[in-house]
Motif scaffolding. Structure first.
Motif, PDB file in Angstrom:
ATOM      1  N   ILE A 166       0.854  -1.175   0.000  1.00  0.00           N
ATOM      2  CA  ILE A 166       0.000   0.000   0.000  1.00  0.00           C
ATOM      3  C   ILE A 166       0.900   1.238   0.000  1.00  0.00           C
ATOM      4  N   GLU A 167       0.702   2.099  -0.966  1.00  0.00           N
ATOM      5  CA  GLU A 167       1.529   3.300  -1.064  1.00  0.00           C
ATOM      6  C   GLU A 167       0.978   4.405  -0.164  1.00  0.00           C
ATOM      7  N   GLY A 168       1.870   4.958   0.679  1.00  0.00           N
ATOM      8  CA  GLY A 168       1.496   6.034   1.581  1.00  0.00           C
ATOM      9  C   GLY A 168       2.089   7.357   1.145  1.00  0.00           C
ATOM     10  N   ASP A 169       2.139   8.300   2.085  1.00  0.00           N
ATOM     11  CA  ASP A 169       2.635   9.634   1.767  1.00  0.00           C
ATOM     12  C   ASP A 169       4.133   9.627   1.453  1.00  0.00           C
ATOM     13  N   GLU A 170       4.902   8.830   2.210  1.00  0.00           N
ATOM     14  CA  GLU A 170       6.352   8.837   2.068  1.00  0.00           C
ATOM     15  C   GLU A 170       6.932   7.476   1.694  1.00  0.00           C
ATOM     16  N   GLY A 171       6.206   6.422   1.984  1.00  0.00           N
ATOM     17  CA  GLY A 171       6.725   5.086   1.724  1.00  0.00           C
ATOM     18  C   GLY A 171       5.599   4.114   1.472  1.00  0.00           C
ATOM     19  N   VAL A 172       5.778   2.870   1.930  1.00  0.00           N
ATOM     20  CA  VAL A 172       4.766   1.841   1.693  1.00  0.00           C
ATOM     21  C   VAL A 172       4.475   1.082   2.979  1.00  0.00           C
ATOM     22  N   ILE A 173       3.277   0.525   3.022  1.00  0.00           N
ATOM     23  CA  ILE A 173       2.862  -0.374   4.099  1.00  0.00           C
ATOM     24  C   ILE A 173       2.672  -1.741   3.452  1.00  0.00           C
ATOM     25  N   VAL A 174       3.308  -2.753   4.014  1.00  0.00           N
ATOM     26  CA  VAL A 174       3.275  -4.103   3.450  1.00  0.00           C
ATOM     27  C   VAL A 174       2.300  -4.962   4.256  1.00  0.00           C
ATOM     28  N   ILE A 175       1.350  -5.576   3.569  1.00  0.00           N
ATOM     29  CA  ILE A 175       0.434  -6.518   4.223  1.00  0.00           C
ATOM     30  C   ILE A 175       0.875  -7.929   3.860  1.00  0.00           C
ATOM     31  N   ASP A 176       1.393  -8.644   4.829  1.00  0.00           N
ATOM     32  CA  ASP A 176       1.903 -10.013   4.707  1.00  0.00           C
ATOM     33  C   ASP A 176       3.188 -10.057   3.865  1.00  0.00           C
ATOM     34  N   THR A 177       4.080 -10.947   4.246  1.00  0.00           N
ATOM     35  CA  THR A 177       5.453 -10.876   3.734  1.00  0.00           C
ATOM     36  C   THR A 177       5.948 -12.170   3.108  1.00  0.00           C
ATOM     37  N   LEU A 178       5.033 -13.056   2.675  1.00  0.00           N
ATOM     38  CA  LEU A 178       5.399 -14.344   2.081  1.00  0.00           C
ATOM     39  C   LEU A 178       6.047 -15.249   3.129  1.00  0.00           C
ATOM     40  N   LEU A 179       6.531 -16.402   2.707  1.00  0.00           N
ATOM     41  CA  LEU A 179       7.009 -17.425   3.643  1.00  0.00           C
ATOM     42  C   LEU A 179       8.480 -17.276   4.004  1.00  0.00           C
ATOM     43  N   THR A 180       9.301 -16.869   3.042  1.00  0.00           N
ATOM     44  CA  THR A 180      10.741 -16.875   3.305  1.00  0.00           C
ATOM     45  C   THR A 180      11.389 -15.545   2.935  1.00  0.00           C
ATOM     46  N   LYS A 181      12.508 -15.305   3.550  1.00  0.00           N
ATOM     47  CA  LYS A 181      13.254 -14.055   3.372  1.00  0.00           C
ATOM     48  C   LYS A 181      13.593 -13.816   1.907  1.00  0.00           C
ATOM     49  N   GLU A 182      13.986 -14.870   1.199  1.00  0.00           N
ATOM     50  CA  GLU A 182      14.422 -14.722  -0.182  1.00  0.00           C
ATOM     51  C   GLU A 182      13.283 -14.292  -1.104  1.00  0.00           C
ATOM     52  N   THR A 183      12.119 -14.928  -0.973  1.00  0.00           N
ATOM     53  CA  THR A 183      11.006 -14.548  -1.844  1.00  0.00           C
ATOM     54  C   THR A 183      10.454 -13.180  -1.446  1.00  0.00           C
ATOM     55  N   GLY A 184      10.483 -12.862  -0.148  1.00  0.00           N
ATOM     56  CA  GLY A 184      10.065 -11.538   0.285  1.00  0.00           C
ATOM     57  C   GLY A 184      10.921 -10.447  -0.340  1.00  0.00           C
ATOM     58  N   ALA A 185      12.244 -10.648  -0.307  1.00  0.00           N
ATOM     59  CA  ALA A 185      13.157  -9.657  -0.878  1.00  0.00           C
ATOM     60  C   ALA A 185      12.951  -9.534  -2.383  1.00  0.00           C
ATOM     61  N   ALA A 186      12.723 -10.644  -3.062  1.00  0.00           N
ATOM     62  CA  ALA A 186      12.514 -10.613  -4.506  1.00  0.00           C
ATOM     63  C   ALA A 186      11.219  -9.886  -4.857  1.00  0.00           C
ATOM     64  N   ALA A 187      10.172 -10.079  -4.056  1.00  0.00           N
ATOM     65  CA  ALA A 187       8.902  -9.398  -4.303  1.00  0.00           C
ATOM     66  C   ALA A 187       9.060  -7.889  -4.119  1.00  0.00           C
ATOM     67  N   LEU A 188       9.754  -7.477  -3.071  1.00  0.00           N
ATOM     68  CA  LEU A 188       9.972  -6.054  -2.839  1.00  0.00           C
ATOM     69  C   LEU A 188      10.814  -5.448  -3.962  1.00  0.00           C
ATOM     70  N   ALA A 189      11.807  -6.184  -4.415  1.00  0.00           N
ATOM     71  CA  ALA A 189      12.649  -5.690  -5.507  1.00  0.00           C
ATOM     72  C   ALA A 189      11.840  -5.500  -6.785  1.00  0.00           C
ATOM     73  N   LEU A 190      10.916  -6.421  -7.061  1.00  0.00           N
ATOM     74  CA  LEU A 190      10.068  -6.289  -8.252  1.00  0.00           C
ATOM     75  C   LEU A 190       9.199  -5.034  -8.140  1.00  0.00           C
ATOM     76  N   TYR A 191       8.625  -4.814  -6.969  1.00  0.00           N
ATOM     77  CA  TYR A 191       7.820  -3.607  -6.770  1.00  0.00           C
ATOM     78  C   TYR A 191       8.666  -2.348  -6.985  1.00  0.00           C
ATOM     79  N   ARG A 192       9.824  -2.296  -6.346  1.00  0.00           N
ATOM     80  CA  ARG A 192      10.654  -1.088  -6.419  1.00  0.00           C
ATOM     81  C   ARG A 192      11.192  -0.840  -7.829  1.00  0.00           C
ATOM     82  N   GLU A 193      11.416  -1.905  -8.573  1.00  0.00           N
ATOM     83  CA  GLU A 193      11.902  -1.737  -9.937  1.00  0.00           C
ATOM     84  C   GLU A 193      10.919  -0.932 -10.777  1.00  0.00           C
TER      85      GLU A 193
END
Length: 627
Positions: free
Chosen positions: A109-136
Motif C-alpha cells: 500500500i503506497e502512503g505519503d512517504e513510503g509503503v505499508i506491506v500486508i503479509d510478507t510471504l514465507l521466506t526471506k528470499e522470496t520476500g526480498a525478490a517481491a519487494l525488488a520487483l515492486y521497487r523496480e
C-alpha cells in the motif's frame, strides 16, 4: 534413479471427461481478474538463496498450458493455471500485489512517504525478490510498516526480506498484528512444528517433480518456497473491530476474526480506496477447517458470521483482495463473492450438525452431504484446498471428537497390528495384495489403497505391495480436484518408490525460536522430555534473565518439566543467568555454546547436562506411508 510415474487408467480418464461436462468451464471471468492490472512479470521467476540454491521457481509451472491431461483433474488444472499467473499487479491506484512469488501474496500500500506491506510471504528470499520487483517499477520507496493478517508462517516468514531488525528496533518501522499472534504463531510452528512441517512436505508437494504427472499446485497457491523462514514480533497489537490506524497517511480499519482460518486473524478495510483485504477468510477456494498438515480445528460457524459482518461493515466496498489468489472488482460481484464464501462454511456447519444429530458419523456425513447447485458451480467455493470431505469430518471432530460412539472403535489395535490381522484374515500378505489388485483393476482405488496399505504395514519390504500401493496413490492423485489431496497421494507414491524426502521447509526455524518468550521456551523444552527416561530425575534450576528482570524456578520431576515465576522457598540445584536472546542455547546444553552465549551457571553444573540428557527432539524424517 526416481521411478517414472504411471499413466492414468481408463477409469480416471473417464472421470476427468465427465467433470469437464459438469462444471462451467466456459466462464473465463477469473482469468480476466487474475491478469487485470499487470504492471510487470519477473523473468526469470527463479529465486536463489545466498548459496545459489533455488528456493522458488514459478517457471517450473510453464507446462500449465492448454487443456488438462488425463493425469490432472481438469478443475484443479484450471485453478493451477490461475495460481501460476505471476508478477506485480495494480489492484487500484495506490494498492499493489505481488503474486506467484510464493504460496501466498504480498500486498503493498503506497502512503505519503513510503509503503505499508500486508503479509510478507514465507521466506526471506522470496520476500526480498517481491519487494525488488515492486521497487523496480514503482520506485525505491521505504517500508514504513508491516501488517500481519494472521499467524501462519507464509504471512510473516519473509519479513526480513522487507525490513531489518534494526529498523524495527529503532521505531522506523512498525509491525501490526492481531491479538494472540505471537502465541499462536509459536504454538503452531514450534510446539507441533516438526510433525506439521513433515506433513506439510506432503501437503504442498514441495519435493514433487513438476509436471502433469507430478506437482501442479496446492490449490491455495502453487507450493511453498524452501528458503529461510524469519520472524519479527509485532510492535503493535490490534484487538478490537473498528479500530482505525492512520499509517503513513493511509487509513486502515480492522475487523477481528479469531478462530476462523487462523486462531489469530483480522481483515483490513482501506476506506479511502473502498478496498477490503480479506486476509485468508475469503479466497478463491473452499478453505480448510482442519488442514491436512494438522492444526486446531477451525470454527465454520464463526467464520460465516464474520463474513456477514464484513458485508455489513464495509457496505461501500468496490474491490476485495486477499493473502492468496486474485482480487474481485465491482460492488455487486464483491458482495456475491463474500456471500458465496460465507454460505459454503455455514452450509457445511449446519448440515453436518443436522446429520450428526441423526447419528451419522463423520465419514458417513462426508458421503451423504450435497451442496446446493449455486455453490457447486461457484468456482470460488470449489474444494481446491479444503474439501467437503475432510471439512465435514473436521466439524464432526470439533463437536464430538475422534470417537464415533461405536464401542468397536474405542480401543483399536495400532495400524501395524491391525494390518497383521487383516493379512491373516485374507490368507497372507500375497492374498491381501491380490485382493487390492482386483480392486485396482476394477477402478475401486479407495479399497485398493486400504487393502494395499494393510499389506505394506504388515510386511513393509513386500515389493509388490509397495508398488501396488504407489500405483493406487498415483491414480487417486490424478483424480483429485483438491490440490493438497493430490500432493499427499503423489508424495506417498514417491516415498514408497524412492525413499523419504524429509522436510523441505521448516517453519520452526532458528529465527522463530530466537523470539520465544522464556515461558514459550520452557514449554518447547517440556514437550521434548522423554517421560520414561526422566522418571527417576528430580532437579530444580533457577533461570535468571537480567535484561528483562525475570526469574523462574524450573523443575523436572515425574517425567514432567514445569516452571513458575513466583517466589520460591529454598535453593535450586543450580542457577543459570542468561540474557533473553541467549535462552534457546540452553536446550542444546553444549558447554562451548553456553560460554559463547554468555550464559553463567552456578551450583551443581551437572544439572543442565542431566536435563538435556532426557530430551528427545522430534524426527523431521519420520515415516508416513510405511511403519
Amino acid at each position: 534413479m526416481p521411478t517414472a510415474p504411471k499413466p492414468a487408467t481408463p477409469t480416471i480418464a473417464a472421470q476427468q471427461r465427465a467433470l469437464l461436462n459438469s462444471l462451467p468451464f466456459s466462464d473465463r471471468q477469473d482469468f480476466e481478474d487474475a491478469t487485470r492490472g499487470l504492471v510487470a512479470r519477473r523473468s526469470p521467476n527463479a529465486v536463489p538463496n545466498g548459496a545459489g540454491d533455488v528456493v522458488w521457481d514459478n517457471d517450473t509451472y510453464a507446462f500449465l498450458d492448454g487443456d488438462a491431461p488425463d493425469t490432472v483433474n481438469p478443475s484443479l488444472w484450471r485453478q493451477s493455471q490461475l495460481n501460476a499467473v505471476q508478477g506485480l499487479f495494480e489492484v487500484v491506484p495506490g494498492i499493489y500485489q505481488v503474486r506467484g512469488m510464493d504460496l501466498s501474496n504480498t500486498s503493498i500500500i503506497e502512503g505519503d512517504e513510503g509503503v505499508i506491506v500486508i503479509d510478507t510471504l514465507l521466506t526471506k528470499e522470496t520476500g526480498a525478490a517481491a519487494l525488488a520487483l515492486y521497487r523496480e517499477h514503482r520506485g525505491d520507496r521505504p517500508v514504513k510498516a508491516i501488517i500481519y493478517t494472521h499467524s501462519h508462517a507464509d504471512h510473516f516468514g519473509g519479513t526480513k526480506g522487507f525490513v531489518s531488525q534494526e529498523d524495527v528496533d529503532s521505531g522506523k518501522v512498525r509491525i501490526y498484528a492481531p491479538e494472540g499472534f505471537v502465541e499462536h504463531a509459536v504454538s503452531e510452528n514450534v510446539y507441533a512444528g516438526v510433525a506439521m512441517n513433515r506433513r506439510a512436505a506432503y501437503m504442498y508437494g514441495a519435493a514433487l517433480a513438476r509436471g502433469p504427472q507430478g506437482g501442479v499446485g496446492a490449490g491455495l497457491g502453487q507450493t511453498i518456497s524452501t528458503g529461510e523462514v524469519t520472524f519479527m514480533p509485532p510492535t503493535d497489537t490490534i484487538s478490537t473491530t473498528g479500530h482505525e490506524e492512520v499509517i503513513d497517511g493511509v487509513r486502515f480499519v480492522f475487523q477481528m476474526a479469531p478462530g476462523t482460518e487462523a486462531p489469530s486473524e483480522m481483515l483490513i478495510y482501506l476506506p479511502d480506496h473502498q478496498a477490503l483485504c480479506a486476509a485468508e477468510d475469503a479466497t478463491h477456494t473452499l478453505h480448510n477447517l482442519l488442514t491436512l498438515r494438522g492444526a486446531v480445528v477451525r470454527d465454520p460457524h464463526a467464520w460465516s458470521r464474520y463474513l456477514t459482518e464484513s458485508i455489513d461493515l464495509f457496505s461501500d466496498v468496490e474491490v476485495v483482495f486477499a493473502s492468496h489468489h486474485w482480487p474481485t472488482w465491482g460492488h455487486d460481484r464483491v458482495v456475491k463473492y463474500l456471500q458465496d464464501q460465507r454460505d459454503i462454511y455455514a452450509y457445511l456447519h449446519d448440515q453436518t450438525l443436522r446429520l450428526l444429530n441423526k447419528g451419522l458419523t463423520g465419514p458417513e456425513i462426508a458421503e451423504e452431504i450435497q451442496l446446493p447447485p449455486a455453490l457447486e458451480n461457484a468456482w470460488n467455493a470449489r474444494g481446491y484446498y479444503g474439501s467437503v470431505s475432510h471439512n465435514v469430518k473436521a466439524i464432526y471432530q470439533r463437536y464430538l471428537g475422534w470417537f464415533d460412539g461405536n464401542p468397536a472403535h474405542l480401543w483399536e489395535h495400532t495400524p501395524v497390528e491391525r494390518a497383521k490381522r487383516y493379512a491373516k484374515l485374507a490368507g497372507g500378505v500375497d492374498a491381501l495384495v491380490a485382493n487390492a489388485r482386483e480392486a485396482f483393476d476394477a477402478g475401486d482405488f479407495r479399497w485398493a489403497a486400504e487393502a494395499a496399505n494393510h499389506a505394506v504395514f504388515a510386511e513393509p519390504a513386500h515389493a509388490a505391495a509397495r508398488e501396488l500401493l504407489a500405483d493406487t496413490y498415483e491414480q487417486l492423485g490424478y483424480g483429485s480436484e483438491n490440490g493438497t489431496w493430490r500432493d499427499f497421494y503423489l508424495s506417498g507414491a514417491t516415498e514408497l518408490r524412492d525413499g523419504q524426502f524429509g522436510t523441505p521447509t521448516e517453519t520452526n526455524a532458528p529465527d522463530v525460536i530466537a523470539n520465544l518468550s522464556p515461558e514459550m521456551l520452557f514449554d518447547a523444552i517440556a514437550i521434548q522430555v522423554n517421560g520414561p527416561r526422566a522418571w527417576d530425575e528430580n532437579l530444580t534450576i533457577d533461570v535468571v534473565v537480567p535484561d528483562t528482570d525475570q526469574r523462574y524456578r524450573v523443575r523436572l520431576a515425574n517425567g514432567v518439566l514445569t516452571y513458575s515465576a513466583a517466589e520460591q522457598q529454598g535453593d535450586a540445584d543450580a542457577t543459570i543467568s542468561a540474557r533473553r536472546a541467549a535462552l534457546p542455547v540452553l536446550a542444546a546444553g553444549d558447554p562451548a555454546a553456553l560460554a559463547a552465549a554468555g550464559i553463567e551457571i552456578s551450583g551443581d553444573a551437572s544439572v543442565l547436562g542431566r536435563l538435556t540428557a532426557v530430551l528427545d527432539p522430534g524426527d523431521k524424517n519420520f515415516a508416513i506411508v510405511t511403519p
